[in-house]
Design a protein around this motif. Structure first.
Motif, PDB file in Angstrom:
ATOM      1  N   LEU A 320      41.780  41.082  44.457  1.00  0.00           N
ATOM      2  CA  LEU A 320      40.233  40.493  44.812  1.00  0.00           C
ATOM      3  C   LEU A 320      39.390  40.561  43.856  1.00  0.00           C
ATOM      4  O   LEU A 320      38.422  39.384  43.499  1.00  0.00           O
ATOM      5  CB  LEU A 320      39.702  41.032  45.946  1.00  0.00           C
ATOM      6  CG  LEU A 320      40.621  41.005  47.319  1.00  0.00           C
ATOM      7  CD1 LEU A 320      40.005  41.834  48.485  1.00  0.00           C
ATOM      8  CD2 LEU A 320      40.203  39.221  47.751  1.00  0.00           C
ATOM      9  N   VAL A 321      39.255  41.567  42.808  1.00  0.00           N
ATOM     10  CA  VAL A 321      38.423  41.705  41.774  1.00  0.00           C
ATOM     11  C   VAL A 321      38.762  40.410  40.724  1.00  0.00           C
ATOM     12  O   VAL A 321      37.977  39.745  39.949  1.00  0.00           O
ATOM     13  CB  VAL A 321      38.441  42.882  40.941  1.00  0.00           C
ATOM     14  CG1 VAL A 321      37.778  43.104  39.659  1.00  0.00           C
ATOM     15  CG2 VAL A 321      38.117  44.204  41.899  1.00  0.00           C
ATOM     16  N   THR A 323      40.386  37.625  41.243  1.00  0.00           N
ATOM     17  CA  THR A 323      39.988  36.400  41.567  1.00  0.00           C
ATOM     18  C   THR A 323      38.599  35.933  41.376  1.00  0.00           C
ATOM     19  O   THR A 323      37.879  35.009  41.084  1.00  0.00           O
ATOM     20  CB  THR A 323      40.644  35.936  42.984  1.00  0.00           C
ATOM     21  OG1 THR A 323      40.356  37.027  43.830  1.00  0.00           O
ATOM     22  CG2 THR A 323      42.027  36.017  42.862  1.00  0.00           C
ATOM     23  N   ALA A 324      37.592  37.073  41.903  1.00  0.00           N
ATOM     24  CA  ALA A 324      36.155  37.035  41.710  1.00  0.00           C
ATOM     25  C   ALA A 324      35.845  36.669  40.332  1.00  0.00           C
ATOM     26  O   ALA A 324      35.126  35.836  40.007  1.00  0.00           O
ATOM     27  CB  ALA A 324      35.605  38.135  42.125  1.00  0.00           C
ATOM     28  N   ALA A 326      37.767  35.260  38.066  1.00  0.00           N
ATOM     29  CA  ALA A 326      38.207  33.611  37.900  1.00  0.00           C
ATOM     30  C   ALA A 326      37.193  32.795  38.096  1.00  0.00           C
ATOM     31  O   ALA A 326      36.915  31.786  37.748  1.00  0.00           O
ATOM     32  CB  ALA A 326      39.802  33.449  38.400  1.00  0.00           C
ATOM     33  N   LEU A 404      42.734  36.401  37.526  1.00  0.00           N
ATOM     34  CA  LEU A 404      43.873  35.924  38.338  1.00  0.00           C
ATOM     35  C   LEU A 404      43.427  34.470  38.776  1.00  0.00           C
ATOM     36  O   LEU A 404      42.664  34.332  39.567  1.00  0.00           O
ATOM     37  CB  LEU A 404      44.154  36.685  39.568  1.00  0.00           C
ATOM     38  CG  LEU A 404      45.359  36.412  40.390  1.00  0.00           C
ATOM     39  CD1 LEU A 404      46.608  36.152  39.993  1.00  0.00           C
ATOM     40  CD2 LEU A 404      45.369  37.472  41.632  1.00  0.00           C
TER      41      LEU A 404
END
Lengths: 417, 417
Positions: A320-321, A323-324, A326, A404
């Motif tokens: 989650l970190v 993708t944020a 990204a 990610l």
């Protein structure tokens, strides 16, 4: 395009560096067709008589045959009076290949030993690529004569290229320091892009120096440098079966022998080696599968170093970190989540979160002068710093990770690495 | 489309189930505009006098104000002689909101207590959504009168919808069992889609039963069921700040009181409750962010249950395993990698890996009759079984997970949850 047909990482350095030649080390690379076509995939490295060898390897319970073999050989001593060699192939990891795995290692290292006149106990090997496929070692054995004839002290750059798998650029780093009576040179190459959460060393790393230093001390310098370099990076939290770092010292420098790490000469050498290790580790993250951002996660103020490491790893591994990042979203709530899940001691009201030099959260809540627009602007940078101070003690750990992205899914859903 | 505008998960059940009414439990849902527009986002649940309450909450060190409040209240006893209530909002997690977080909890639970004439010590609350934003609790307080007038024993389905965030479908499950002298009914609702790696319970879960059972025993049944249900699922290895499960027993069933878990009645109740918990947990995985595959990871033959759990979690959390599943690639080498990194005792030569009823690897290598085409065909299924036997002991753990797809990146790079 990189060797696996992937576009080169936007985080790649502009060019491969000029690596100093290390007297007593020669490289040769060739195409054996282990798996890839139209590129080199095998590298042979010869290290001259009297070399001292140290190594660090994955702690995976399913480690590859070559890793087990290297560990067994090094356990008998790293002093290579009659010289040493390293043979590396990409395209096949020779991992989880049963008893046949060791047979392949024996065939390849035996052929190198015979060709170079070096005891097989000092011929090390690495294989990287798909897990669970038998290694077509006869293809490697068939080109060892060729490789032997091509050995070249200036061949490190070609070697860095031959050991790539999903890597999109070759990785090298070096240092030169003033020793006691002469210069000491350190040259290293590495590969690694996915399956990166080293538990000891990282993917494949080979570092050479002309320093005069005995194997036990060399191993000590290496071990002391791992925690802040290769063991402090993660791409995807997945630990490889094949991680291996081999460090060889040829003793050909004019500088006096290093006999203690507490001496100024020992400290200078350890510092320079750690710089090279850190740089190679960073290059692996910069080539993280699908990566578009290079992120430093700096944790301070933890109750212990071990707690700091838990927090840094929880942040650096969190999907989650990542993708944020990204999405260039300054979603610091996910940092709070990661701190919370890490298992480390934490106190909401003492936690401070910074992105770059901006304080986003402190005293248990969003910072008073929090500016969402400024935070969002910061996230557009290609290099990011996420700093967390736990406000509890002196424990600290810095880790490096990447974002990610869709690229990671593309590479790993579609490519059997 | 789901409530957050996302397409409904391909793994969603065909329809929301008919949930049995639990005598003594009423639901009301309404739109307070906490964050979302055009949908319900607050649910009030009233539980009649004499109810017994049990709960399970995240162990995150940064848990939300409402979680801390619920834990403090339950610690004083779960026997709700004067009745109890639960107030839930979506759109804002009221997590990492400093002292103001507790003020919001007090405002909301105080207003419910006043409206329903229930002591505030038995008014529980949950908030789910973005972390770090102040909860606009006045919007919730403003509609509590409305909610109170709409309370309805048949309102569970609407409640399941009002508590959704990135969920793409509402989640409910039930069981009816023959008690000693009458039927016992169990009805539960849940939400959860991302930030799913429960360390105690999962996202938000509310389960109601008309069983007669005292709070300490109810808590015991709940705790014994967590390990094989909510603590055995993972979507993304990220543990929420807000995980909460509240279980309430109204005692209105005609069946005799359950006074021991060793009795046939106690065992039947525990079994039925665990079925409901497992079904709700599976629904959360089926709505995993971006999920297209539902995967059971079954680990047996481990040296201990704790080792089996390490291996199951390493496989179920691995981005490389999950992207291979997304790509329908029978890449069992990544299972070997995950076993190796898990930290559990493992022996390459005793490991067996099955996909469905196909043996892919055994005796330390690819199975003799391994058929890549058949394995690839199997991966096209929407429901997959990955079974690993370590061949060492009796330790076992089953976990459930989903694949890692472009959808997960889309949702989390672009949506601030």
């Amino acid at each position: 395009m990189g060797e696996a047909g992937l576009p080169v990482s936007p985080l790649a350095p502009a060019a491969f560096p000029d690596l100093p030649v290390i007297e007593g080390v020669e490289f040769a690379s060739a195409a054996a067709g282990v798996k890839y076509r139209g590129r080199t995939d095998v590298t042979l490295i010869r290290i001259a008589e009297g070399a001292q060898i140290a190594g660090a390897f994955t702690r995976s319970a399913t480690r590859a045959a070559c890793v087990l073999d290297n560990q067994a050989k090094l356990a008998r001593g790293g002093s290579a009076d009659a010289g040493a060699a390293i043979i590396v192939n990409s395209g096949n990891a020779n991992a989880f290949t049963g008893a046949r795995g060791q047979e392949s290692v024996d065939a390849v290292t035996g052929a190198v030993a015979a060709e170079l006149g070096i005891p097989a106990t000092h011929v090390f090997s690495s294989s990287t690529g798909v897990i669970g496929e038998p290694l077509p070692h006869e293809r490697i054995v068939a080109i060892i004569g060729d490789l032997s004839r091509k050995l070249d002290p200036a061949g490190a750059a070609d070697a860095a290229r031959a050991i790539m798998t999903t890597d999109t650029f070759p990785k090298g780093a070096s240092a030169t320091l003033a020793g006691d009576g002469g210069e000491i040179r350190i040259t290293g190459i590495a590969k690694g892009s996915g399956m990166i959460a080293p538990d000891m060393a990282t993917m494949l790393v080979y570092i050479f120096t002309d320093a005069k230093i005995a194997a036990p001390l060399l191993q000590e310098v290496l071990d002391s440098g791992l925690g802040a370099t290769f063991n402090a990076i993660t791409v995807d939290s997945d630990t490889s079966t094949s991680d291996a770092l081999i460090l060889a010292a040829t003793g050909r420098s004019a500088a006096a022998e290093i006999t203690s790490l507490d001496s100024p000469a020992g400290q200078a050498f350890a510092g320079a080696l750690q710089d090279v290790m850190r740089e190679l580790a960073h290059l692996v993250v910069r080539d993280g599968e699908g990566a578009t951002k290079f992120v430093e996660v700096r944790v301070t103020g933890a109750a212990s170093d071990s707690d700091a490491k838990k927090v840094a790893r929880a942040i650096a591994d969190s999907p989650l970190v990542k993708t944020a990042i990204a999405g260039e979203d300054a979603n610091w709530g996910r940092i709070v989540m990661a701190v919370g899940k890490s298992g480390a001691e934490a106190d909401r009201d003492r936690l401070t979160i910074r992105f770059g030099d901006m304080i986003l959260a402190e005293n248990g809540w969003r910072a008073e002068n929090y500016d969402e627009d400024r935070a969002s602007d910061y996230m557009k940078n290609q290099e990011l710093l996420i700093a967390v101070d736990l406000g509890l003690g002196q424990g600290a750990q810095t880790m490096w990770t990447c974002d990610l992205t869709h690229g990671y899914i593309d590479i790993n859903a579609d490519y059997r690495s």
